[in-house]
Design an enzyme around this catalytic site. Structure first.
Site, PDB file in Angstrom:
ATOM      1  N   TYR A  18      -0.463   0.036  -7.710  1.00 39.62           N
ATOM      2  CA  TYR A  18      -1.118   1.174  -7.069  1.00 39.62           C
ATOM      3  C   TYR A  18      -2.583   1.233  -7.493  1.00 39.62           C
ATOM      4  O   TYR A  18      -3.479   1.375  -6.664  1.00 39.62           O
ATOM      5  CB  TYR A  18      -0.393   2.469  -7.432  1.00 39.62           C
ATOM      6  CG  TYR A  18      -0.937   3.696  -6.750  1.00 39.62           C
ATOM      7  CD1 TYR A  18      -0.459   4.105  -5.514  1.00 39.62           C
ATOM      8  CD2 TYR A  18      -1.944   4.456  -7.348  1.00 39.62           C
ATOM      9  CE1 TYR A  18      -0.964   5.238  -4.880  1.00 39.62           C
ATOM     10  CE2 TYR A  18      -2.452   5.585  -6.724  1.00 39.62           C
ATOM     11  CZ  TYR A  18      -1.956   5.970  -5.499  1.00 39.62           C
ATOM     12  OH  TYR A  18      -2.470   7.090  -4.882  1.00 39.62           O
ATOM     13  N   HIS A  22      -6.065   0.504  -5.184  1.00 33.12           N
ATOM     14  CA  HIS A  22      -7.131   1.498  -5.057  1.00 33.12           C
ATOM     15  C   HIS A  22      -8.450   0.989  -5.642  1.00 33.12           C
ATOM     16  O   HIS A  22      -9.516   1.340  -5.144  1.00 33.12           O
ATOM     17  CB  HIS A  22      -6.717   2.828  -5.684  1.00 33.12           C
ATOM     18  CG  HIS A  22      -5.848   3.642  -4.784  1.00 33.12           C
ATOM     19  ND1 HIS A  22      -4.499   3.391  -4.638  1.00 33.12           N
ATOM     20  CD2 HIS A  22      -6.141   4.666  -3.954  1.00 33.12           C
ATOM     21  CE1 HIS A  22      -3.996   4.245  -3.763  1.00 33.12           C
ATOM     22  NE2 HIS A  22      -4.976   5.030  -3.325  1.00 33.12           N
ATOM     23  N   TYR A  41     -13.209  12.247  -4.549  1.00 30.59           N
ATOM     24  CA  TYR A  41     -11.752  12.144  -4.423  1.00 30.59           C
ATOM     25  C   TYR A  41     -11.214  11.427  -5.651  1.00 30.59           C
ATOM     26  O   TYR A  41     -11.624  10.303  -5.946  1.00 30.59           O
ATOM     27  CB  TYR A  41     -11.452  11.369  -3.141  1.00 30.59           C
ATOM     28  CG  TYR A  41     -10.004  11.241  -2.712  1.00 30.59           C
ATOM     29  CD1 TYR A  41      -8.958  11.839  -3.384  1.00 30.59           C
ATOM     30  CD2 TYR A  41      -9.705  10.496  -1.582  1.00 30.59           C
ATOM     31  CE1 TYR A  41      -7.654  11.707  -2.946  1.00 30.59           C
ATOM     32  CE2 TYR A  41      -8.403  10.359  -1.128  1.00 30.59           C
ATOM     33  CZ  TYR A  41      -7.382  10.964  -1.822  1.00 30.59           C
ATOM     34  OH  TYR A  41      -6.095  10.828  -1.378  1.00 30.59           O
ATOM     35  N   TRP A  76      -3.670   1.315   6.021  1.00 28.22           N
ATOM     36  CA  TRP A  76      -3.619   1.614   4.587  1.00 28.22           C
ATOM     37  C   TRP A  76      -2.251   2.182   4.213  1.00 28.22           C
ATOM     38  O   TRP A  76      -1.663   1.795   3.206  1.00 28.22           O
ATOM     39  CB  TRP A  76      -4.736   2.589   4.206  1.00 28.22           C
ATOM     40  CG  TRP A  76      -4.732   2.937   2.747  1.00 28.22           C
ATOM     41  CD1 TRP A  76      -4.277   4.093   2.178  1.00 28.22           C
ATOM     42  CD2 TRP A  76      -5.172   2.111   1.658  1.00 28.22           C
ATOM     43  NE1 TRP A  76      -4.424   4.042   0.816  1.00 28.22           N
ATOM     44  CE2 TRP A  76      -4.963   2.836   0.464  1.00 28.22           C
ATOM     45  CE3 TRP A  76      -5.714   0.832   1.583  1.00 28.22           C
ATOM     46  CZ2 TRP A  76      -5.286   2.324  -0.785  1.00 28.22           C
ATOM     47  CZ3 TRP A  76      -6.044   0.326   0.334  1.00 28.22           C
ATOM     48  CH2 TRP A  76      -5.831   1.059  -0.834  1.00 28.22           C
ATOM     49  N   TRP A  77      -1.758   3.113   5.021  1.00 27.24           N
ATOM     50  CA  TRP A  77      -0.441   3.671   4.731  1.00 27.24           C
ATOM     51  C   TRP A  77       0.622   2.582   4.727  1.00 27.24           C
ATOM     52  O   TRP A  77       1.502   2.573   3.863  1.00 27.24           O
ATOM     53  CB  TRP A  77      -0.087   4.754   5.735  1.00 27.24           C
ATOM     54  CG  TRP A  77      -0.857   6.022   5.585  1.00 27.24           C
ATOM     55  CD1 TRP A  77      -1.675   6.388   4.543  1.00 27.24           C
ATOM     56  CD2 TRP A  77      -0.891   7.095   6.505  1.00 27.24           C
ATOM     57  NE1 TRP A  77      -2.202   7.624   4.772  1.00 27.24           N
ATOM     58  CE2 TRP A  77      -1.741   8.094   5.973  1.00 27.24           C
ATOM     59  CE3 TRP A  77      -0.282   7.318   7.728  1.00 27.24           C
ATOM     60  CZ2 TRP A  77      -1.991   9.285   6.626  1.00 27.24           C
ATOM     61  CZ3 TRP A  77      -0.537   8.517   8.385  1.00 27.24           C
ATOM     62  CH2 TRP A  77      -1.381   9.482   7.832  1.00 27.24           C
TER      63      TRP A  77
END
Length: 104
Positions: A18, A22, A41, A76-77
């Protein structure tokens, strides 16, 4: 500017991947978020539970509601779906967090 916070859930053992994905965030996704009014963010992990805690600032005239319809967001999802809980559309399941305290 509006600050929002939400939680998501990471699958066990997916922490390193993960973070790696990112760290290599696609420039076109970064641009889409920025164009939608997203700023500052951050996502944090509580390792024991796998909960991800996210905060972001968005412009008052943000277009975050447009993000799910963008091809780069859908891609991306799909790219992240094996690492976290998602709904039937492939979007990460998010739980909105209610502000309880703020110190400036």
């Amino acid at each position: 500017m509006q600050k929002i916070a939400f939680c998501m859930h990471l699958n066990p053992g997916a922490e390193a991947e993960y973070k790696a994905r990112h760290d290599a965030l696609w420039p076109d996704l970064r641009d889409a978020l920025y164009q939608a009014g997203v700023r500052d963010y951050s996502i944090h992990l509580e390792r024991e539970s796998g909960r991800l805690f996210a905060t972001l600032w968005r412009s008052d005239d943000h277009r975050m509601d447009d993000l799910p319809g963008l091809p780069v967001m859908r891609k991306w999802w799909d790219h992240m779906a094996d690492l976290m809980e998602t709904d039937a559309t492939g979007a990460p399941i998010q739980t909105t967090l209610e502000p309880m305290f703020h110190l400036e």
